[in-house]
Design a protein around this motif. Structure first.
Motif, PDB file in Angstrom:
ATOM      1  N   LEU A  98       0.836  -1.202   0.000  1.00 37.14           N
ATOM      2  CA  LEU A  98       0.000   0.000   0.000  1.00 37.14           C
ATOM      3  C   LEU A  98       0.872   1.254   0.000  1.00 37.14           C
ATOM      4  O   LEU A  98       0.583   2.222  -0.720  1.00 37.14           O
ATOM      5  CB  LEU A  98      -0.930  -0.006   1.209  1.00 37.14           C
ATOM      6  N   ALA A  99       1.946   1.242   0.784  1.00 39.86           N
ATOM      7  CA  ALA A  99       2.890   2.366   0.757  1.00 39.86           C
ATOM      8  C   ALA A  99       3.529   2.476  -0.626  1.00 39.86           C
ATOM      9  O   ALA A  99       3.682   3.581  -1.169  1.00 39.86           O
ATOM     10  CB  ALA A  99       3.961   2.183   1.834  1.00 39.86           C
ATOM     11  N   MET A 100       3.900   1.335  -1.210  1.00 43.94           N
ATOM     12  CA  MET A 100       4.474   1.318  -2.552  1.00 43.94           C
ATOM     13  C   MET A 100       3.475   1.869  -3.576  1.00 43.94           C
ATOM     14  O   MET A 100       3.859   2.608  -4.492  1.00 43.94           O
ATOM     15  CB  MET A 100       4.888  -0.104  -2.931  1.00 43.94           C
ATOM     16  N   TRP A 101       2.209   1.504  -3.419  1.00 44.19           N
ATOM     17  CA  TRP A 101       1.180   1.980  -4.351  1.00 44.19           C
ATOM     18  C   TRP A 101       1.123   3.506  -4.352  1.00 44.19           C
ATOM     19  O   TRP A 101       1.112   4.137  -5.413  1.00 44.19           O
ATOM     20  CB  TRP A 101      -0.194   1.400  -3.971  1.00 44.19           C
ATOM     21  N   HIS A 102       1.119   4.103  -3.170  1.00 44.22           N
ATOM     22  CA  HIS A 102       1.075   5.575  -3.081  1.00 44.22           C
ATOM     23  C   HIS A 102       2.348   6.193  -3.670  1.00 44.22           C
ATOM     24  O   HIS A 102       2.291   7.222  -4.355  1.00 44.22           O
ATOM     25  CB  HIS A 102       0.891   6.015  -1.631  1.00 44.22           C
ATOM     26  N   ALA A 103       3.497   5.561  -3.416  1.00 39.55           N
ATOM     27  CA  ALA A 103       4.755   6.079  -3.969  1.00 39.55           C
ATOM     28  C   ALA A 103       4.735   6.031  -5.491  1.00 39.55           C
ATOM     29  O   ALA A 103       5.189   6.973  -6.165  1.00 39.55           O
ATOM     30  CB  ALA A 103       5.935   5.272  -3.423  1.00 39.55           C
ATOM     31  N   LYS A 104       4.201   4.956  -6.054  1.00 46.19           N
ATOM     32  CA  LYS A 104       4.122   4.844  -7.515  1.00 46.19           C
ATOM     33  C   LYS A 104       3.112   5.825  -8.091  1.00 46.19           C
ATOM     34  O   LYS A 104       3.349   6.415  -9.152  1.00 46.19           O
ATOM     35  CB  LYS A 104       3.788   3.407  -7.914  1.00 46.19           C
ATOM     36  N   GLU A 105       1.997   6.009  -7.405  1.00 43.44           N
ATOM     37  CA  GLU A 105       1.016   6.999  -7.852  1.00 43.44           C
ATOM     38  C   GLU A 105       1.615   8.404  -7.830  1.00 43.44           C
ATOM     39  O   GLU A 105       1.352   9.219  -8.718  1.00 43.44           O
ATOM     40  CB  GLU A 105      -0.234   6.950  -6.977  1.00 43.44           C
ATOM     41  N   ALA A 106       2.425   8.685  -6.825  1.00 43.07           N
ATOM     42  CA  ALA A 106       3.087   9.995  -6.740  1.00 43.07           C
ATOM     43  C   ALA A 106       3.976  10.221  -7.962  1.00 43.07           C
ATOM     44  O   ALA A 106       3.993  11.314  -8.548  1.00 43.07           O
ATOM     45  CB  ALA A 106       3.916  10.084  -5.461  1.00 43.07           C
ATOM     46  N   GLU A 107       4.684   9.195  -8.361  1.00 44.78           N
ATOM     47  CA  GLU A 107       5.565   9.301  -9.526  1.00 44.78           C
ATOM     48  C   GLU A 107       4.767   9.420 -10.823  1.00 44.78           C
ATOM     49  O   GLU A 107       5.083  10.248 -11.694  1.00 44.78           O
ATOM     50  CB  GLU A 107       6.484   8.083  -9.587  1.00 44.78           C
ATOM     51  N   LEU A 108       3.708   8.619 -10.946  1.00 43.78           N
ATOM     52  CA  LEU A 108       2.927   8.592 -12.187  1.00 43.78           C
ATOM     53  C   LEU A 108       2.128   9.876 -12.415  1.00 43.78           C
ATOM     54  O   LEU A 108       1.823  10.215 -13.551  1.00 43.78           O
ATOM     55  CB  LEU A 108       1.984   7.381 -12.180  1.00 43.78           C
TER      56      LEU A 108
END
Length: 289
Positions: A98-108
């Protein structure tokens, strides 16, 4: 088993854990897609199977970035992970993804929606901090925290965490993969810190790897890491011996570990031959003969 009994959660979980290991430990990206597809197949027949919802969220999160996943499918991944976390608030893998998901969304979304990106960045750090606090004595949880901090360029927090993790791993290494991942993250961090000597980082890496080999004396991954570290430290003769030993190790019993070990031994062999040839080329003509 799953074709005959789609609702067999034990068989499904074992299959998913196998895909996770292949995708994460062997770094074979295609297994994340295989994992996602299997989850979709099972959910088509058993939409209430909570294990399939969890692993679909994990697989889709891993696919984000390398693949162009549509926004609705990305949101579905978040919903899957939050649903799984509500069911088991202590599930470390779900918390991390879930933390990774938010980090990837931040990048995308960084270029198209800066405010949205900033919010996802904040949430990634928040979820990672919650995960770390909930599993305070768990070195894998702290390592997961570091895995989130680094791509978000939170280098000050990462530096503090690296030193704590190094001490934990020296006292009690948790897995060969964790040792190598910590070293990789540490060397990446060192490139961003002007006051850190490269040699000091590799010396710390050598200490960690030798400690890991005390725990797992037949782990080819650690021999590979130690050989490369010694090469960085210009301890060429020692590096040659380590690579030579790493390429000769035997003993794995199941097909996954045999496959993994084969690839690591090939890598050790290439490193060994490269160092031997470099050593020969540095000699005078008569000495070469």
């Amino acid at each position: 088993v799953l074709q005959l009994d789609p609702g067999n959660s034990e068989a499904f979980t074992r299959l998913m854990d196998l895909y996770v290991r292949l995708g994460r430990d062997l770094r074979i990206f295609s297994f994340w897609t295989l994992m996602f597809d299997r989850c979709q197949e099972v959910l088509a027949r058993r939409p209430d199977l909570v294990e399939a919802i969890k692993y679909r969220g994990i697989a889709q999160t891993r696919r984000m970035g390398p693949l162009d996943v549509d926004p609705p499918d990305r949101l579905q991944a978040e919903q899957d992970l939050r649903s799984a976390l509500e069911r088991d608030t202590d599930d470390l893998d779900v918390h991390f993804h879930l933390a990774m998901w938010h980090a990837k969304e931040a990048e995308l979304t960084e270029k198209t929606a800066p405010a949205k990106s900033a919010n996802h960045r904040r949430l990634a750090l928040e979820v990672a901090e919650q995960m770390s606090a909930r599993h305070l004595g768990d070195a894998e949880a702290q390592l997961n925290h570091l895995r989130i901090l680094m791509p978000l360029e939170e280098y000050t927090a990462a530096e503090d965490l690296v030193y704590r993790l190094e001490q934990q791993m020296i006292e009690q290494p948790i897995s060969p993969r964790a040792v190598v991942d910590l070293i990789n993250l540490t060397t990446s961090l060192a490139k961003e810190l002007a006051d850190v000597s490269p040699d000091s980082v590799w010396e710390r890496a050598e200490t960690l790897l030798r400690r890991g080999l005390e725990q797992w004396p037949t782990e080819t991954l650690l021999y590979m890491g130690l050989g490369r570290t010694l090469r960085r430290l210009r301890k060429i003769d020692e590096a040659i011996q380590i690579f030579d030993h790493g390429r000769e190790i035997t003993g794995e019993s199941n097909s996954i570990d045999i496959h993994r070990q084969f690839h690591l031994q090939m890598a050790c062999t290439f490193e060994y031959l490269d160092l031997r040839l470099s050593t020969i080329e540095s000699l005078e003509t008569e000495q070469r003969q």
